[in-house]
Design a protein around this motif. Structure first.
Motif, PDB file in Angstrom:
ATOM      1  N   GLN A   8      -7.978  51.322  -4.920  1.00 31.36           N
ATOM      2  CA  GLN A   8      -8.683  52.253  -5.566  1.00 31.36           C
ATOM      3  C   GLN A   8      -9.317  51.527  -6.524  1.00 31.36           C
ATOM      4  N   PRO A  28     -12.466  55.364  -9.842  1.00 31.06           N
ATOM      5  CA  PRO A  28     -12.214  56.757  -9.030  1.00 31.06           C
ATOM      6  C   PRO A  28     -12.366  56.460  -7.612  1.00 31.06           C
ATOM      7  N   PHE A  29     -13.044  55.254  -7.043  1.00 32.48           N
ATOM      8  CA  PHE A  29     -13.342  55.195  -5.786  1.00 32.48           C
ATOM      9  C   PHE A  29     -12.463  54.393  -4.732  1.00 32.48           C
ATOM     10  N   VAL A  75     -27.112  59.175   5.126  1.00 32.22           N
ATOM     11  CA  VAL A  75     -25.615  58.313   5.296  1.00 32.22           C
ATOM     12  C   VAL A  75     -24.785  59.059   4.807  1.00 32.22           C
ATOM     13  N   VAL A  76     -24.890  59.906   3.733  1.00 26.64           N
ATOM     14  CA  VAL A  76     -23.835  60.992   3.114  1.00 26.64           C
ATOM     15  C   VAL A  76     -23.718  62.043   4.253  1.00 26.64           C
ATOM     16  N   ALA A  80     -14.204  54.603   7.301  1.00 31.39           N
ATOM     17  CA  ALA A  80     -13.845  54.225   5.893  1.00 31.39           C
ATOM     18  C   ALA A  80     -14.466  55.234   4.730  1.00 31.39           C
ATOM     19  N   PRO A  81     -13.968  55.056   3.642  1.00 30.56           N
ATOM     20  CA  PRO A  81     -14.583  56.086   2.499  1.00 30.56           C
ATOM     21  C   PRO A  81     -15.933  56.166   2.378  1.00 30.56           C
ATOM     22  N   VAL A  82     -16.352  57.154   2.235  1.00 33.41           N
ATOM     23  CA  VAL A  82     -17.979  57.381   1.865  1.00 33.41           C
ATOM     24  C   VAL A  82     -18.642  56.197   0.802  1.00 33.41           C
ATOM     25  N   PRO A  83     -17.990  56.086  -0.407  1.00 29.59           N
ATOM     26  CA  PRO A  83     -18.619  55.282  -1.181  1.00 29.59           C
ATOM     27  C   PRO A  83     -19.019  53.741  -0.761  1.00 29.59           C
ATOM     28  N   ARG A 134     -20.171  53.160   2.511  1.00 32.73           N
ATOM     29  CA  ARG A 134     -21.276  53.279   3.112  1.00 32.73           C
ATOM     30  C   ARG A 134     -22.685  53.445   1.989  1.00 32.73           C
ATOM     31  N   VAL A 135     -22.399  54.220   0.882  1.00 28.05           N
ATOM     32  CA  VAL A 135     -23.280  54.213  -0.385  1.00 28.05           C
ATOM     33  C   VAL A 135     -23.513  52.876  -0.823  1.00 28.05           C
ATOM     34  N   ASP A 167     -18.232  61.077  13.404  1.00 29.63           N
ATOM     35  CA  ASP A 167     -18.180  60.488  12.086  1.00 29.63           C
ATOM     36  C   ASP A 167     -17.201  61.181  11.411  1.00 29.63           C
ATOM     37  N   THR A 178     -15.502  60.709   8.488  1.00 28.09           N
ATOM     38  CA  THR A 178     -15.430  60.596   7.125  1.00 28.09           C
ATOM     39  C   THR A 178     -16.297  61.749   6.424  1.00 28.09           C
ATOM     40  N   ILE A 179     -17.383  61.941   7.285  1.00 27.48           N
ATOM     41  CA  ILE A 179     -18.195  63.077   6.696  1.00 27.48           C
ATOM     42  C   ILE A 179     -18.129  64.538   7.202  1.00 27.48           C
ATOM     43  N   ASN A 235     -10.053  63.691  -9.323  1.00 27.21           N
ATOM     44  CA  ASN A 235     -10.612  62.617 -10.411  1.00 27.21           C
ATOM     45  C   ASN A 235     -12.148  62.789 -10.518  1.00 27.21           C
ATOM     46  N   LEU A 236     -12.891  61.702 -11.177  1.00 20.05           N
ATOM     47  CA  LEU A 236     -14.070  61.709 -11.306  1.00 20.05           C
ATOM     48  C   LEU A 236     -14.936  62.074 -10.133  1.00 20.05           C
ATOM     49  N   THR A 237     -14.404  61.376  -8.970  1.00 26.40           N
ATOM     50  CA  THR A 237     -15.385  61.437  -7.718  1.00 26.40           C
ATOM     51  C   THR A 237     -15.262  62.838  -7.141  1.00 26.40           C
ATOM     52  N   TRP A 251     -17.886  64.249  -4.624  1.00 24.95           N
ATOM     53  CA  TRP A 251     -17.164  64.550  -3.145  1.00 24.95           C
ATOM     54  C   TRP A 251     -16.157  65.126  -3.356  1.00 24.95           C
TER      55      TRP A 251
END
Lengths: 546, 137
Positions: free
Chosen positions: A34, A37-38, A295-296, A485-488, A490-491, B83, B85-86, B112-114, B118
């Protein structure tokens, strides 16, 4: 051949399983953590080393621009003129290998196992593989390349001290307009047809086979399991993956940088948008922003939708030009181009003893290095969307149909420009710089305002469709083959790519780093040749199972 | 009160689900309801399984183990996504109607903040599902 499967790395499938029995667990080298927050789930050390080395190279290009340019600027022509035989020869092997697989019994093997069903329908699948790999090139070279080869062929051979100084393909066709058109089209299609798609197909097939049928992670290293065995999970594999990330990110970033320059020129012609760094930075930011949304929204909701929209739009533009242009002449040219392509395919692809060194080294070897440096990215993306197809279906759709589409595209766009030149003496296209040739050609046709605007949209969106699929690919490789994997993450890669493009655009260094990317085509040519062998081993083991 | 409880699980992180699993089992015992564990996988090999079929088999085994350990009736429902994750939220929402569950019990992290950018999966499911949702933090 004696059964040496075990020491070759691929065990014979046993019982109902056709998976490779490896000690490696996907994600075992990953760090889940972590940061603020990501949440992150990244491969150690591929993520960090690729990220840091990219930053280091950007700093190097910005800090010592002259040195970087002299090194990389000289490296690229040195490679294409000394290793042209290697590039051309390898390119032929890929095509022959793919064509052989279509007719071989291995063609029946299904990616994902005998019971698998295709993930995507034909239109969606085709739109995605095309939009990722070639869409943008067709926009820029569809008009200009046929025109170039036509002009040089028409100009004939010129020599100085026994060395040819002209850039015409093969023996040229001095003064003969019809023959120059044929030769020019063949020389163009050669660069956009079977050979580049053969390169993409090899990488894509290797990855799809070892991922879907053998159960290895979706990263480039997996295709090397038959060669290196368990060592692919160590540094041998790390280096392969890092190199792939490196080539992909710089390939995309430098294209994005140049693309912004070209889109800016087009917008300037149409709407008077001032040409300069500010506009270009805004364009890169805009393209990156759209790619980010894509991508999101994910593979189905973003990448696929954009690819389909753009392919639809490109098809409409093609039909429009075909109808309002010299329709009968273009259709005749289309047929003539196919015939001429196959008639000239063998002489064009001979790797040794070429007299047309300028063409075969300056054009062909350059293109081959370029396509091959893109192949890890495009190949991996094609693999991602190809589960459930048979090998035969896969190669027909990745090799033959795109080739057909390229012939059609080049005949219509290039053919219209050449016809304008021959019949009406219009030299606007011939004289225009590369980025404006498409718009100059459209300007001679009705509704130029609308079609040029569509042209701009196509350019921008094709950049987006390369950028978003590229970000997904890099994200997957740097997550050790995990696609969830978590979205952040790919962002991050999407923004990073835009940031690198902006840094290089402002600081200078696009040229030197692009030259460096193309130079990675040489090691990757070797990688692709090894992949052919891996595919062969993999399919052989698979067939024993069936 | 509830006949059929759906519990989304992440087979790669079962350790984090303990509270939600126990909570679902307790409610199931109270009302005599059946529990279906739902998990989403990509079509590519992952840390849990090499193929979607293997993934489904593992989920099945997980459901049987849970059922035996907690003394409840269980089932499994594995879903493949292009996909994950999305597409997790829409996939889970579809699973609610596919399984016909009338209660969803799912684990979620503390916001939390995110979450402003999301929203958590638990939050989204609670916001959109037509049935009752219990988010366990």
């Amino acid at each position: 051949m004696a059964d040496t499967s075990n020491d070759q790395g691929i065990p014979n499938p046993e019982g109902a399983s056709e998976l490779i029995d490896t000690q490696y667990e996907i994600g075992q080298d990953n760090i889940e953590t972590q940061v603020g927050p990501f949440g992150l789930d990244i491969h150690n050390p591929v993520f960090l080393i690729s990220g840091l080395s990219i930053v280091a190279f950007v700093f190097y290009a910005l800090a010592l621009p002259e040195q970087a340019e002299s090194i990389f600027g000289a490296l690229r022509p040195w490679l294409t003129s000394n290793f042209d035989w290697f590039f051309l020869g390898a390119g032929n092997i890929f095509v022959i290998f793919c064509l052989f697989l279509i007719i071989s019994p291995y063609g029946k093997i299904r990616l994902g196992g005998a019971e698998a069903t295709p993930d995507y329908s034909y239109p969606g699948w085709f739109a995605m593989l095309f939009a990722a790999g070639m869409g943008i090139g067709l926009m820029f070279y569809g008009v200009s390349e046929p025109m170039s080869h036509f002009s040089t062929s028409l100009g004939g051979i010129s020599e100085e001290g026994g060395v040819r100084t002209d850039w015409a393909p093969l023996g040229a066709a001095a003064g003969d307009q019809a023959a120059s058109v044929s030769l020019g089209m063949a020389a163009t299609i050669y660069h956009w047809g079977l050979h580049p798609w053969g390169m993409y197909a090899v990488v894509a097939l290797a990855l799809a086979l070892f991922t879907y049928n053998k159960g290895l992670p979706l990263t480039i290293r997996s295709a090397f399991y038959p060669i290196f065995g368990e060592r692919v999970w160590g540094w041998t594999g790390h280096i392969i993956d890092i190199l792939a990330v490196f080539a992909t990110l710089f390939g995309l970033a430098t294209s994005l940088g140049y693309g912004a320059t070209q889109a800016n020129a087009g917008l300037n012609l149409l709407f008077g948008l001032p040409v300069g760094t500010t506009s270009e930075v805004l364009l890169i930011t805009g393209i990156t922003a759209i790619a980010l949304v894509s991508v999101v929204r994910g593979l189905d909701g973003g990448v696929k939708v954009l690819s389909e929209i753009n392919m639809g739009l490109a098809f409409l533009l093609l039909i429009f030009v075909l109808i309002v242009g010299p329709t009968a002449a273009l259709l005749a040219l289309f047929w003539d181009s196919i015939v001429s392509y196959f008639a000239n395919l063998v002489p064009l692809s001979i790797p040794f003893g070429r007299e047309d060194a300028n063409y075969s080294q300056g054009w062909t070897a350059f293109y081959w290095a370029w396509w091959i440096s893109w192949s890890p990215f495009v190949g991996m993306f094609i693999a991602r969307v190809s589960r459930g197809r048979t090998v035969r279906e896969f190669i027909i759709c990745v090799l033959l149909i795109p080739t057909f589409v390229c012939v059609l595209w080049m005949s219509v766009f290039g053919g219209t420009a050449i016809t304008q030149f021959i019949n009406d003496g219009v030299t606007a296209v011939k004289d225009a710089p590369l980025e404006l040739k498409l718009f100059e050609m459209l300007a001679e046709l009705p509704l130029a305002g609308i079609t040029s605007f569509i042209g701009i949209i196509l350019v921008v969106v094709f950049f987006v469709t390369s950028s978003d699929s590229g970000s997904l690919v890099i994200d997957t490789i740097t997550a050790g083959g995990k696609v969830d994997a978590p979205v952040p993450q790919r962002v991050f890669w999407c923004i990073f790519e835009g940031a690198v493009a902006i840094a290089l655009l402002i600081g200078g260094g696009l040229a030197s780093l692009q030259a460096m990317v193309i130079s990675t085509g040489l090691p990757f040519t070797l990688v692709l040749l090894l992949m052919c062998w891996s595919i062969w081993r993999g399919l052989k083991a698979e067939r024993k199972h069936h | 009160m509830f006949e059929h409880i759906m519990v989304p699980v992440d087979l790669a992180h079962v350790g984090r689900l303990d509270r939600a699993l126990k909570c679902a089992a307790d409610i199931a015992k109270l009302y005599g309801s059946r529990v279906t564990y739902v998990a989403v996988t990509a079509n590519t090999p992952g840390s849990v399984a090499h193929t979607p079929e293997e993934f489904a088999a593992k989920l099945d085994a997980f459901a049987k183990e849970e059922g035996a350990a907690r003394g409840i009736a269980t089932g499994a429902h594995a879903v493949t996504s292009h996909d994950p994750t999305i597409d997790l939220d829409p996939t889970l929402l579809k699973a609610v109607s596919d399984t016909g569950a009338d209660l969803v019990v799912m684990a979620s992290h503390i916001p939390n903040l995110t979450d402003y950018i999301w929203p958590s999966n638990g939050g989204t499911i609670a916001g959109h599902a037509k049935v009752s949702v219990l988010v366990v933090r």
